[in-house]
Design a protein around this motif. Structure first.
Motif, mmCIF file in Angstrom:
data_model
loop_
_atom_site.group_PDB
_atom_site.id
_atom_site.type_symbol
_atom_site.label_atom_id
_atom_site.label_comp_id
_atom_site.label_asym_id
_atom_site.label_seq_id
_atom_site.Cartn_x
_atom_site.Cartn_y
_atom_site.Cartn_z
ATOM 1 N N VAL A 4 38.430 -25.991 -67.895
ATOM 2 C CA VAL A 4 36.977 -25.757 -67.711
ATOM 3 C C VAL A 4 36.647 -24.344 -68.284
ATOM 4 N N ILE A 6 33.769 -21.648 -69.214
ATOM 5 C CA ILE A 6 32.616 -21.265 -68.631
ATOM 6 C C ILE A 6 31.999 -20.280 -69.709
ATOM 7 N N THR A 24 32.004 -14.953 -59.659
ATOM 8 C CA THR A 24 32.688 -16.369 -60.151
ATOM 9 C C THR A 24 33.751 -16.437 -60.202
ATOM 10 N N ILE A 91 31.096 -25.552 -68.481
ATOM 11 C CA ILE A 91 29.957 -24.897 -67.639
ATOM 12 C C ILE A 91 29.321 -24.066 -68.401
ATOM 13 N N MET A 93 26.241 -21.254 -67.744
ATOM 14 C CA MET A 93 25.484 -20.579 -66.690
ATOM 15 C C MET A 93 24.965 -19.047 -67.188
ATOM 16 N N ILE A 104 29.325 -24.037 -58.156
ATOM 17 C CA ILE A 104 30.181 -24.810 -59.066
ATOM 18 C C ILE A 104 31.234 -25.840 -58.248
ATOM 19 N N MET A 108 30.993 -29.704 -59.324
ATOM 20 C CA MET A 108 32.124 -30.459 -59.956
ATOM 21 C C MET A 108 32.233 -31.624 -59.326
ATOM 22 N N CYS A 117 27.288 -35.369 -66.238
ATOM 23 C CA CYS A 117 26.716 -34.015 -66.286
ATOM 24 C C CYS A 117 26.410 -33.606 -64.748
ATOM 25 N N ARG A 159 24.779 -26.151 -65.796
ATOM 26 C CA ARG A 159 25.195 -27.268 -65.828
ATOM 27 C C ARG A 159 26.853 -27.376 -66.170
ATOM 28 N N ILE A 160 27.333 -28.438 -65.590
ATOM 29 C CA ILE A 160 28.805 -28.766 -66.066
ATOM 30 C C ILE A 160 28.654 -30.032 -66.684
#
Ligand code: UDP
Ligand code: MG
Length: 319
Positions: A4, A6, A24, A91, A93, A104, A108, A117, A159-160
């Motif tokens: 992932v 970020i 985070t 992600i 942010m 998160i 997820m 999404c 968003r993811i």
């Protein structure tokens, strides 16, 4: 194990960057089955943001950073982050902790359920001026009427997304970017997560009212040609009325001869039409400006330095 990325656009965020990372990291490090990498994008900050990024990267091996040659704007920073990401999931942010990292793991779950999404939506606008909220309401009402792309009001850039969706977004490589519209335009299934607005505690907002207004106009003209249709509609309407009026006046003149008074009518017509023409030219101008900016085909951003292994250089942004 899923990777992932970020992506965090940062402009003069020296006060908050380290706190952002720690907060985070404390959330995501306990999430099993995912491996997180940070891509911090320094959008030409004039404070110590870049050296703090370098500090973070030296201390933690999951921190990548890239730094622009000047301030290109948040949209460009997000695009740069997305084009340099390679994770299975991405992600985006903000750095200012207004996008709660605690969401998160919750968001997820949406991806695990099979959504493309997972996106956050503010339920309150606490801490924002009345005027700004009112203009924001107006903007969403107008733009959602004018475009087929329905942007949910109060959606934020938190968003993811799956790799597939990110790749689609990268294909929309226009220079004047309006992410809320772009996210909606590419489609895909989005699950929405409401949250209560968090006020910024460190640093200050980077948006002025003027920059927001410019952004809003560009948002509408990027996604809709309805204003152009309104102009042609108006032209048609006024011509029709004028035509009828001409016939009536002609007949009157033929029957009753020339009546000299007509000062008010003439003045009203000239001023009214002048106004409409100015407005129409202005609207046309907005679109021409868009064409002009896109036709130049300049890169969206310029990277001055970074600690990324490869500087993928496509024509849209380079190093
Ligand atoms: N930002 C950026 N470039 C800019 C303006 C803002 O990268 O020209 C970043 C900023 O550092 C933050 C995010 O975009 O991480 C959101 O900005 P801000 O918090 O100022 O906006 P607001 O939350 O008030 O909408
Ligand atoms: Mg903010």
């Amino acid at each position: 194990m899923k990777t992932v990325d970020i992506i965090v656009p940062c402009y003069n965020e020296e006060e908050v960057l380290e706190t952002f990372y720690e907060t985070t990291e404390s959330v995501v490090s306990s999430m099993e089955g995912y491996q997180f990498t940070y891509i911090l994008v320094d959008d030409g900050s004039r404070d110590s943001t870049l050296s703090r990024m370098k500090g973070l990267a030296a201390a933690h091996k999951n921190v990548r950073w890239l730094s622009f040659s000047r301030n290109f704007g948040k949209e460009a920073a997000m695009y740069a982050g997305l084009s340099h990401s390679s994770g299975d999931l991405v992600i985006v942010m903000d750095a200012d902790l207004q996008h709660p990292p605690a969401m998160i793991p919750v968001m997820m779950k949406g991806i695990e359920e099979g959504y493309d999404c997972a996106a956050a939506r503010r339920t309150t606008r606490a801490g924002e001026s009345r005027l700004r909220s009112a203009f924001s309401n107006l903007f969403y009402r107008v733009s959602n009427r004018m475009t087929n792309v329905k942007m949910p009001q109060d959606a934020v850039d938190f968003r993811i997304m799956t790799r597939q969706m990110v790749d689609s977004i990268l294909k929309l490589s226009e220079v004047e970017r309006f992410s809320k519209g772009i996210f909606a335009w590419v489609g895909y299934d989005t699950k929405w997560y409401p949250y209560e607005n968090v006020e910024r505690t460190l640093g200050s907002t980077k948006w002025s009212f003027r920059s927001l207004l410019k952004y809003a106009v560009s948002g509408i003209t990027s996604f809709s040609i309805t204003p152009l249709r309104i102009v042609s509609g108006l032209g048609f309407l006024i011509s029709s009325v004028a035509f009828i009026y001409i016939i009536v006046t002609l007949i009157q003149t033929l029957i009753f001869g020339i009546a000299v008074p007509g000062y008010v009518t003439t003045l009203c017509a000239v001023l009214f039409l002048g106004g409409i023409i100015e407005l129409s030219v202005g609207i046309l101008g907005e679109y021409i400006a868009h064409i002009y900016m896109e036709a130049k085909d300049r890169p969206i951003y310029i990277i001055k330095q970074s600690n990324l292994d490869s500087h993928t250089s496509d024509k849209k942004g380079d190093k």
